[in-house]
Design a protein around this motif. Sequence first.
Motif, PDB file in Angstrom:
ATOM      1  N   PHE A  44       0.360  -1.693  -0.036  1.00 27.59           N
ATOM      2  CA  PHE A  44       0.119   0.625  -0.035  1.00 27.59           C
ATOM      3  C   PHE A  44       0.841   1.347   0.066  1.00 27.59           C
ATOM      4  O   PHE A  44       1.784   1.215   0.944  1.00 27.59           O
ATOM      5  CB  PHE A  44      -0.929   0.490   1.798  1.00 27.59           C
ATOM      6  N   THR A  45       0.199   2.397  -0.623  1.00 27.14           N
ATOM      7  CA  THR A  45       0.975   3.708  -1.009  1.00 27.14           C
ATOM      8  C   THR A  45       0.926   4.237   0.605  1.00 27.14           C
ATOM      9  O   THR A  45      -0.078   4.292   1.326  1.00 27.14           O
ATOM     10  CB  THR A  45       1.223   4.384  -1.890  1.00 27.14           C
ATOM     11  N   LEU A  46       1.439   5.169   1.160  1.00 29.01           N
ATOM     12  CA  LEU A  46       1.405   6.463   2.514  1.00 29.01           C
ATOM     13  C   LEU A  46      -0.064   6.548   2.188  1.00 29.01           C
ATOM     14  O   LEU A  46      -0.729   7.021   3.488  1.00 29.01           O
ATOM     15  CB  LEU A  46       2.404   6.695   2.652  1.00 29.01           C
ATOM     16  N   ILE A  47      -0.139   6.917   1.152  1.00 23.75           N
ATOM     17  CA  ILE A  47      -2.064   7.925   0.957  1.00 23.75           C
ATOM     18  C   ILE A  47      -2.793   7.000   1.004  1.00 23.75           C
ATOM     19  O   ILE A  47      -4.278   7.288   1.706  1.00 23.75           O
ATOM     20  CB  ILE A  47      -1.507   8.879  -0.276  1.00 23.75           C
ATOM     21  N   GLU A  48      -3.010   5.443   0.565  1.00 22.61           N
ATOM     22  CA  GLU A  48      -3.627   4.292   0.743  1.00 22.61           C
ATOM     23  C   GLU A  48      -4.109   4.175   2.330  1.00 22.61           C
ATOM     24  O   GLU A  48      -4.598   4.151   2.829  1.00 22.61           O
ATOM     25  CB  GLU A  48      -3.432   3.726   0.020  1.00 22.61           C
ATOM     26  N   VAL A  49      -2.847   4.540   2.887  1.00 22.01           N
ATOM     27  CA  VAL A  49      -2.615   4.220   4.360  1.00 22.01           C
ATOM     28  C   VAL A  49      -3.178   5.202   5.299  1.00 22.01           C
ATOM     29  O   VAL A  49      -3.878   4.751   5.423  1.00 22.01           O
ATOM     30  CB  VAL A  49      -0.955   3.246   5.109  1.00 22.01           C
ATOM     31  N   LEU A  50      -2.778   6.488   4.835  1.00 23.18           N
ATOM     32  CA  LEU A  50      -3.951   7.411   5.584  1.00 23.18           C
ATOM     33  C   LEU A  50      -5.241   8.052   5.143  1.00 23.18           C
ATOM     34  O   LEU A  50      -5.526   8.195   6.396  1.00 23.18           O
ATOM     35  CB  LEU A  50      -2.947   9.011   4.973  1.00 23.18           C
ATOM     36  N   SER A  67      -7.319   5.478   4.711  1.00 20.43           N
ATOM     37  CA  SER A  67      -7.714   4.739   5.307  1.00 20.43           C
ATOM     38  C   SER A  67      -7.834   4.739   7.047  1.00 20.43           C
ATOM     39  O   SER A  67      -8.911   4.231   7.948  1.00 20.43           O
ATOM     40  CB  SER A  67      -6.959   2.779   5.511  1.00 20.43           C
ATOM     41  N   LEU A  68      -6.926   5.224   7.251  1.00 21.13           N
ATOM     42  CA  LEU A  68      -6.854   5.815   8.619  1.00 21.13           C
ATOM     43  C   LEU A  68      -7.363   6.903   9.132  1.00 21.13           C
ATOM     44  O   LEU A  68      -8.634   6.595  10.263  1.00 21.13           O
ATOM     45  CB  LEU A  68      -5.222   6.038   9.213  1.00 21.13           C
ATOM     46  N   LEU A  69      -7.951   7.623   8.368  1.00 22.98           N
ATOM     47  CA  LEU A  69      -8.905   8.609   8.567  1.00 22.98           C
ATOM     48  C   LEU A  69     -10.487   8.257   8.539  1.00 22.98           C
ATOM     49  O   LEU A  69     -10.838   8.767   9.225  1.00 22.98           O
ATOM     50  CB  LEU A  69      -8.935  10.098   7.061  1.00 22.98           C
ATOM     51  N   ILE A  70     -10.671   6.868   7.430  1.00 22.39           N
ATOM     52  CA  ILE A  70     -12.499   7.373   7.249  1.00 22.39           C
ATOM     53  C   ILE A  70     -11.788   6.333   8.939  1.00 22.39           C
ATOM     54  O   ILE A  70     -13.723   5.704   9.881  1.00 22.39           O
ATOM     55  CB  ILE A  70     -12.316   5.866   6.044  1.00 22.39           C
ATOM     56  N   LEU A  71     -11.387   4.678   8.723  1.00 26.91           N
ATOM     57  CA  LEU A  71     -11.692   4.194  10.112  1.00 26.91           C
ATOM     58  C   LEU A  71     -11.970   4.713  11.699  1.00 26.91           C
ATOM     59  O   LEU A  71     -12.929   5.073  12.415  1.00 26.91           O
ATOM     60  CB  LEU A  71     -10.163   3.400  10.548  1.00 26.91           C
TER      61      LEU A  71
END
Length: 192
Positions: A11-17, A19-23
């Motif tokens: 996963f790229t850093l943007i995808e991880v961030l 998903s964290l925002l949605i969570l």
Amino acid sequence: MLDRLKKEQGFTLIEVLASLLILSIVALAFTAYFSNALTFAKSNQNKTIMSNLARNALVYMQKQDFDRMESYFESGIATVVRPGNSPGTERVGIAPETFGSCTNDTSGVCVFRDMFENRNLEPLRAVLEPRVNGVQYRVVIEYQKELNRTEAEGGALLLPIRATVTTAEAGSGGPGADAVTVEGYVNAQSIR
């Protein structure tokens, strides 16, 4: 095999961030839900405590001398617990302060202290001014004269009363602690 490993990417850093925002947004929604559930549970706890205190007061009053209690309610010196709109429409009853000054006094409402067992007013004070979980409550017993029936209708055997519980200080009981009222009857000794 090396080609296959080169094609796999994480996963790229943007995808991880993202998903964290949605969570975190979902977690905040659940936090608000649990906060409301906690407030609702506390409100129900306060109402349950107040309801039990009102029932306790009714049971205590049901064990007292019926004839003396009826005489007290019908006397002109009973404590007015709720004023009426016109003369003669006030509600009478027993408030925590009704027998408060009756130590050795035998005048006024103190004449009726013998309706309580052994003329002991300490149990009455404990019933009308209980403290539960650090919160001071106030119980008022109110005679419901308009519900009393004539002797021909069986009214001579029952005294309709209601117990209303409030906190001694407004808001000290937390949410849902405005007032709770429970109605009941005091039975004459002949039908107990």
